[in-house]
Write a protein that holds these residues in place. Structure first.
Motif, PDB file in Angstrom:
ATOM      1  N   ASN A   2      39.882 -36.675 -28.319  1.00  0.00           N
ATOM      2  CA  ASN A   2      40.054 -36.929 -29.774  1.00  0.00           C
ATOM      3  C   ASN A   2      41.199 -36.894 -30.101  1.00  0.00           C
ATOM      4  O   ASN A   2      41.945 -35.684 -29.641  1.00  0.00           O
ATOM      5  N   ASN A   3      41.874 -37.531 -31.093  1.00  0.00           N
ATOM      6  CA  ASN A   3      43.232 -37.113 -31.296  1.00  0.00           C
ATOM      7  C   ASN A   3      43.352 -36.335 -32.473  1.00  0.00           C
ATOM      8  O   ASN A   3      44.467 -35.673 -32.701  1.00  0.00           O
ATOM      9  N   ASP A   4      42.457 -36.070 -33.062  1.00  0.00           N
ATOM     10  CA  ASP A   4      42.190 -34.856 -34.174  1.00  0.00           C
ATOM     11  C   ASP A   4      42.345 -33.514 -33.441  1.00  0.00           C
ATOM     12  O   ASP A   4      41.320 -33.175 -32.659  1.00  0.00           O
ATOM     13  N   TRP A   5      43.315 -32.694 -33.925  1.00  0.00           N
ATOM     14  CA  TRP A   5      43.339 -31.469 -33.333  1.00  0.00           C
ATOM     15  C   TRP A   5      42.616 -30.426 -33.908  1.00  0.00           C
ATOM     16  O   TRP A   5      42.485 -30.275 -35.364  1.00  0.00           O
ATOM     17  N   THR A   6      42.069 -29.490 -33.217  1.00  0.00           N
ATOM     18  CA  THR A   6      40.859 -28.682 -33.699  1.00  0.00           C
ATOM     19  C   THR A   6      42.003 -27.585 -34.255  1.00  0.00           C
ATOM     20  O   THR A   6      42.894 -27.267 -33.971  1.00  0.00           O
ATOM     21  N   LEU A  10      45.402 -25.883 -32.776  1.00  0.00           N
ATOM     22  CA  LEU A  10      46.732 -25.702 -33.481  1.00  0.00           C
ATOM     23  C   LEU A  10      47.046 -24.298 -33.558  1.00  0.00           C
ATOM     24  O   LEU A  10      48.413 -23.949 -33.313  1.00  0.00           O
ATOM     25  N   ARG A  11      46.190 -23.430 -33.526  1.00  0.00           N
ATOM     26  CA  ARG A  11      46.319 -21.849 -33.309  1.00  0.00           C
ATOM     27  C   ARG A  11      47.130 -21.732 -31.994  1.00  0.00           C
ATOM     28  O   ARG A  11      47.914 -20.729 -31.912  1.00  0.00           O
ATOM     29  N   ALA A  12      46.466 -21.917 -31.065  1.00  0.00           N
ATOM     30  CA  ALA A  12      47.144 -21.900 -29.745  1.00  0.00           C
ATOM     31  C   ALA A  12      48.400 -22.160 -29.491  1.00  0.00           C
ATOM     32  O   ALA A  12      49.280 -21.726 -29.127  1.00  0.00           O
ATOM     33  N   ALA A  13      48.845 -23.450 -30.169  1.00  0.00           N
ATOM     34  CA  ALA A  13      50.047 -23.999 -29.949  1.00  0.00           C
ATOM     35  C   ALA A  13      51.105 -23.173 -30.960  1.00  0.00           C
ATOM     36  O   ALA A  13      52.088 -22.802 -30.495  1.00  0.00           O
ATOM     37  N   VAL A  14      50.490 -22.781 -32.058  1.00  0.00           N
ATOM     38  CA  VAL A  14      51.305 -21.910 -32.922  1.00  0.00           C
ATOM     39  C   VAL A  14      51.857 -20.437 -32.329  1.00  0.00           C
ATOM     40  O   VAL A  14      52.653 -20.055 -32.236  1.00  0.00           O
ATOM     41  N   ASP A  15      50.744 -19.878 -31.718  1.00  0.00           N
ATOM     42  CA  ASP A  15      50.817 -18.490 -31.090  1.00  0.00           C
ATOM     43  C   ASP A  15      51.701 -18.528 -30.017  1.00  0.00           C
ATOM     44  O   ASP A  15      52.659 -17.790 -29.829  1.00  0.00           O
ATOM     45  N   VAL A  16      51.819 -19.683 -29.259  1.00  0.00           N
ATOM     46  CA  VAL A  16      52.731 -19.749 -28.035  1.00  0.00           C
ATOM     47  C   VAL A  16      54.257 -20.158 -28.498  1.00  0.00           C
ATOM     48  O   VAL A  16      55.080 -19.499 -27.942  1.00  0.00           O
ATOM     49  N   TYR A  17      54.192 -20.862 -29.727  1.00  0.00           N
ATOM     50  CA  TYR A  17      55.547 -20.988 -30.332  1.00  0.00           C
ATOM     51  C   TYR A  17      56.169 -19.880 -30.636  1.00  0.00           C
ATOM     52  O   TYR A  17      57.386 -19.498 -30.488  1.00  0.00           O
TER      53      TYR A  17
END
Length: 225
Positions: A2-6, A10-17
């Motif tokens: 699914n293209n919709d991000w959970t 999103l939080r995992a991507a932000v934490d890594v960033y």
């Protein structure tokens, strides 16, 4: 997938960033691809998908007037809803309060992409939104020293201050090269006096890295942090 991000993704991507950004500011070595691989294994999305999401995070930071991670040029293809979520998650990851701007600024840019049809009604009595913000305690002597040394000349473009303030002083704004929100110091070796145009470009311009390099070369007192 699914293209919709959970929210979890999103939080995992932000934490890594945020982790990579902190390492960058601390001059600690890291490899972006390694992080993308870990995220791919955990969530199943392609490494390229996570890389592009990181560029979306850079875009949200740019809307906030913040520096983004080098190599992750801001990508604006992100909806206002996700932009607002990312902005909130960034504040939570960094442990700070904030004034929300991403949702509004993303919506503005979505409207800019549409044909200009009808004049908007607007809000005759705009609602007041209550927010809590954090502020850094700055040294007045640092700002005064930088302004006095600049002597009414922008240390960026070299032009004379565009106007005088009500205090009769040539109007320049003091900017921290490494922003306080990114761990920068409030010292004369990290601060410059800029005209409003140069200052806004330092916060929101796509070529800010070039401008930063120019300032380090031009202003002898500056020291990279």
């Amino acid at each position: 997938m699914n293209n919709d991000w959970t929210d979890e993704e999103l939080r995992a991507a932000v934490d890594v960033y945020v982790e990579m950004l902190q390492k960058h500011h601390s001059n600690k070595p890291f490899t972006k691809k390694h992080y993308y691989e870990e995220l791919h294994r955990k969530y199943g999305r392609t490494e390229k998908s996570f890389e592009y999401r990181m560029q979306n995070i850079s875009y949200v930071l740019s809307l906030m007037g913040r520096n983004w991670l080098p190599g992750l040029k801001p990508a604006k293809n992100i909806g206002a809803k996700n932009a607002a979520k990312i902005e909130k998650m960034l504040a939570e990851a960094e442990g700070v309060s904030f004034i929300p701007v991403a949702n509004f600024e993303t919506a503005v840019r979505e409207e800019l992409d549409k044909p200009l049809l009808h004049e908007p009604i607007g809000n005759v009595t705009p609602k007041i939104i209550q927010t809590k913000i954090s502020a850094y305690q700055r040294d007045a002597k640092v700002k005064a020293w930088v302004l006095k040394v600049a002597n009414g000349i922008c240390e960026g473009c070299g032009n004379v201050a565009p106007f005088y303030g009500t205090d009769g002083i040539p109007y320049l704004e003091v900017h921290h090269i490494r922003q306080l929100a990114d761990g920068g110091s409030d010292t004369i070796t990290n601060a410059v006096a800029l005209c409003p145009n140069c200052h806004r470009e330092m916060h929101y311009g796509i070529d800010r890295d070039r401008l930063i390099s120019k300032l380090y070369s031009k202003v002898p007192r500056l020291i990279r942090e």
